[in-house]
Design an enzyme around this catalytic site. Structure first.
Site, mmCIF file in Angstrom:
data_model
loop_
_atom_site.group_PDB
_atom_site.id
_atom_site.type_symbol
_atom_site.label_atom_id
_atom_site.label_comp_id
_atom_site.label_asym_id
_atom_site.label_seq_id
_atom_site.Cartn_x
_atom_site.Cartn_y
_atom_site.Cartn_z
ATOM 1 N N THR A 155 0.863 -1.182 0.000
ATOM 2 C CA THR A 155 0.000 0.000 0.000
ATOM 3 C C THR A 155 0.900 1.232 0.000
ATOM 4 O OG1 THR A 155 -0.029 0.078 2.407
ATOM 5 C CG2 THR A 155 -1.790 -1.170 1.348
ATOM 6 N N TRP A 192 -20.511 15.774 9.969
ATOM 7 C CA TRP A 192 -19.406 15.627 9.020
ATOM 8 C C TRP A 192 -19.696 16.357 7.723
ATOM 9 C CZ3 TRP A 192 -18.456 9.610 9.424
ATOM 10 C CH2 TRP A 192 -17.867 9.345 10.669
ATOM 11 N N LYS A 241 -14.925 17.610 10.603
ATOM 12 C CA LYS A 241 -15.934 17.509 11.665
ATOM 13 C C LYS A 241 -16.358 18.904 12.085
ATOM 14 C CE LYS A 241 -14.058 13.174 13.350
ATOM 15 N NZ LYS A 241 -12.614 13.082 13.183
ATOM 16 N N GLU A 282 -5.888 -3.595 -1.244
ATOM 17 C CA GLU A 282 -6.339 -4.760 -0.477
ATOM 18 C C GLU A 282 -7.482 -5.512 -1.152
ATOM 19 O OE1 GLU A 282 -5.705 -1.792 0.674
ATOM 20 O OE2 GLU A 282 -4.833 -1.793 2.675
HETATM 21 P P1 AMP Z 1 -5.032 2.344 -2.886
HETATM 22 O O1 AMP Z 1 -4.945 1.158 -2.028
HETATM 23 O O2 AMP Z 1 -3.783 3.156 -2.914
HETATM 24 O O3 AMP Z 1 -5.518 2.003 -4.245
HETATM 25 O O4 AMP Z 1 -6.115 3.310 -2.247
HETATM 26 C C1 AMP Z 1 -7.416 2.892 -1.965
HETATM 27 C C2 AMP Z 1 -8.259 4.065 -1.556
HETATM 28 O O5 AMP Z 1 -8.406 4.992 -2.626
HETATM 29 C C3 AMP Z 1 -9.669 3.720 -1.172
HETATM 30 O O6 AMP Z 1 -9.772 3.209 0.135
HETATM 31 C C4 AMP Z 1 -10.370 5.061 -1.328
HETATM 32 O O7 AMP Z 1 -10.159 5.901 -0.218
HETATM 33 C C5 AMP Z 1 -9.654 5.654 -2.515
HETATM 34 N N1 AMP Z 1 -10.437 5.431 -3.731
HETATM 35 C C6 AMP Z 1 -10.280 4.494 -4.668
HETATM 36 N N2 AMP Z 1 -11.186 4.626 -5.646
HETATM 37 C C7 AMP Z 1 -11.966 5.676 -5.313
HETATM 38 C C8 AMP Z 1 -13.091 6.332 -5.902
HETATM 39 N N3 AMP Z 1 -13.602 5.954 -7.060
HETATM 40 N N4 AMP Z 1 -13.626 7.375 -5.231
HETATM 41 C C9 AMP Z 1 -13.130 7.803 -4.058
HETATM 42 N N5 AMP Z 1 -12.069 7.236 -3.466
HETATM 43 C C10 AMP Z 1 -11.493 6.189 -4.070
#
Ligand code: AMP
Length: 550
Positions: free
Chosen positions: A196, A454, A449, A341
């Site tokens: 990640t 929110w 907040k 994940e």
């Molecule tokens: P990563 O593991 O780096 O791909 O990040 C995952 C995170 O990216 C998710 O938990 C979201 O917070 C954000 N994310 C992914 N796709 C979207 C989307 N279409 N809209 C908003 N947030 C997203």
């Protein structure tokens, strides 16, 4: 007893127990759509034309080469590489022999780069010449790395610089047999590893299996999902070092899609050239990449003529971007959500038949959500105490997910607070409506907040980005004596435009409820972006920590 006589209780089915293996995908591609093209803009410069049959042949040669290097099942083989044919061959060969492909994000800070190579105990590193400095850095660190291979040919090897024992990829493959008997692995064996991006603390490793990867490929290909098919010319701009390029390489092999790999040319000009010359129909990537492409199209007064769909995920896709693609370029937008994940596909936004009668604004409101879960994925919302919340489209809660391509734990870490009761805590705050459409309102650590309520930073940002003079926007909470926090809106002006804060505020007043309106607007030149193109809100919060709202 014959195999048709029944004993009491469930019967065992009489179907072949063939493992779901990544090696089957590439062999299938070679046999049933071998002549379909795989085109790469190479790191060395020229366009390289190939086919799935050739990718398969070279993957088998690479499998021999890996074994000759002493790579064994379970060993980790790292890559620091762009989207190219050679990287694609590594995808199939490394996993195919039972080793684990560890795709490293070259944008990681050096301390994290070192951390992931150490943590994964990588044995070999395959790197593009662009990243020679990173290979040199790792070579000097005394990590577990024993082999360094530059993804180039002998003529260009000098550009790799001082990396001990470095060899070139083409010489490594030279003369290797073109057939290979892929081992019959347990489908639960690990196939690839991706860390990640870790905005706080060390990155965490997600260890995919053959089974999860193949199931995810089927899911990606479904028509109510990404619909990757033989009719597509697919160009994944999403990097192969970020969650396996959203699984596109595997799914494309499975269905026989022509694949166009952009190498290092991710800017608007290079992308447009490649899209037009290869007649690309399907694009996939994060919003920041599309912003650059749309800016370029605007600057040169061109339209996309071949693209039918653009899959956008990784961060919220602003409705204004959906409109631009659909209205100006005739391309359908698929808004998708997922995480490292979750392999990453969790939800994809496709309209239902009942939405066809909605007017433009109504459809856009649905399309702007993150979409519905794909079969295999289960979603639910819980409150702070873990109580399951209704799926009414209004109540927001912590989003949890589970499914056969969702991580059950992190690599070499004890099960932690993100895994509980068979569910994974995404860290996202979302709503779910009765049709299953999920909408992210925020990362839980980014929510603003205000007086116990929110404010959704994503909604504030989407409203701002609808303004023609705004290129990018980020809303963060800053301390407020009465309300605890109030939104500060930080915007980057669109190229060649000047921003009038008062006029922007008046524009927002027409789009947001009063208490969601930012208390102040700041204009800056560029937003800080992380390794995967997401806005680094933490950096913005630090930068504006002492901001005073008058
Ligand atoms: P990563 O593991 O780096 O791909 O990040 C995952 C995170 O990216 C998710 O938990 C979201 O917070 C954000 N994310 C992914 N796709 C979207 C989307 N279409 N809209 C908003 N947030 C997203």
């Amino acid at each position: 007893m014959t195999n048709t006589e029944s004993k009491p209780g469930p019967m065992t089915g009489l179907m072949m127990d063939e493992s779901l293996l990544i090696s089957r995908q590439i062999e299938f591609a070679a046999r049933f759509h071998g002549q379909v093209e795989v085109v790469t803009r190479t790191v060395e410069g020229p366009i390289q034309r190939s086919t799935w049959a050739e990718v398969a042949r070279r993957s088998r040669q690479l499998a021999h080469a890996l074994l000759d290097l002493g790579i064994k099942a379970g060993d980790r083989v790292a890559t620091i590489a762009w989207n190219t044919q050679r990287h694609l061959e590594l995808y199939f060969a490394v996993s195919g022999i039972g080793a684990v492909l560890h795709t490293i994000n070259p944008r990681l800070p050096l301390d994290q780069l070192r951390y992931v190579a150490d943590h994964a105990e990588d044995k070999a590193l395959f790197f593009d010449l662009t990243f020679a400095k990173l290979a040199q850095f790792l070579a000097a660190q005394g990590t577990s790395l024993e082999h360094f291979v530059a993804l180039t040919d002998a003529a260009h090897l000098d550009a790799a610089g001082p990396v001990p024992g470095v060899r070139d990829y083409e010489t490594l493959l030279l003369g290797k047999p073109t057939d290979f008997a892929w081992p019959e692995l347990d489908e639960r064996s690990a196939s690839s590893l991706c860390y990640t991006s870790g905005t706080s603390g060390n990155p965490k490793g997600v260890l995919y299996s053959h089974r999860s990867t193949v199931l995810h490929s089927y899911a990606a290909a479904m028509s109510d999902s990404l619909g990757i098919s033989s009719h597509d010319v697919t160009l994944p701009v999403v990097p192969m070092f970020h969650v396996n390029a959203w699984g596109v390489p595997y799914a494309a092999a499975m269905v026989g899609s022509k694949l166009v790999l952009p190498g290092p040319g991710l800017d608007g000009k290079n992308l447009l050239e490649l899209i037009e010359s290869e007649k690309v129909t399907s694009l996939l990537g994060v919003p920041t990449v599309w912003l650059a492409l749309l800016n370029h199209l605007n600057a040169v007064g061109r339209k996309l003529t071949t693209v039918e769909k653009v899959t956008i995920g990784g961060s919220a896709c602003p409705p204004s971007m959906i409109e631009t693609f659909e209205r100006e370029h005739g391309a359908r937008v698929l808004h998708a959500w997922g995480m490292t994940e979750t392999s990453p596909l969790g939800t994809v936004n496709v309209l239902l038949p009942k939405h066809q009668d909605l007017d433009h604004a109504g459809q856009l409101a649905v399309k702007s959500k993150q979409g519905r879960p794909i079969f295999g994925i289960d979603l639910r919302l819980v409150d702070d105490d873990g109580v399951v919340q209704p799926h009414d489209g209004l109540t927001s809660g912590h989003l949890q997910v589970r499914g056969p391509w969702v991580a059950s734990a992190y690599f070499k870490r004890d099960v932690d607070e993100t895994h509980r009761d068979g569910w994974f805590f995404t860290g996202d705050i979302a709503t779910l409506d009765p049709d299953g459409y999920m909408q992210i309102t925020d990362r839980s650590k980014d929510v603003i907040k205000s007086g116990g309520e929110w404010v959704s930073s994503i909604d504030v940002e989407n409203a701002a980005m609808a303004h023609p003079a705004v290129a990018q926007a980020a809303a963060i909470g800053v301390a407020h004596t009465k309300w605890q926090e109030r939104p500060l809106l930080i915007v980057v002006p669109a190229a060649g435009k000047t921003l009038d804060k008062a006029e922007l505020m008046a524009f927002l007043e027409t789009r947001l409820v009063k208490w969601w309106l930012p208390d102040a607007i700041e204009v800056i030149d560029a937003l800080p972006l992380g390794a995967t193109g997401k806005v680094l809100k933490r950096e913005l919060r630090e930068r504006f920590a002492h901001y005073r709202l008058d």
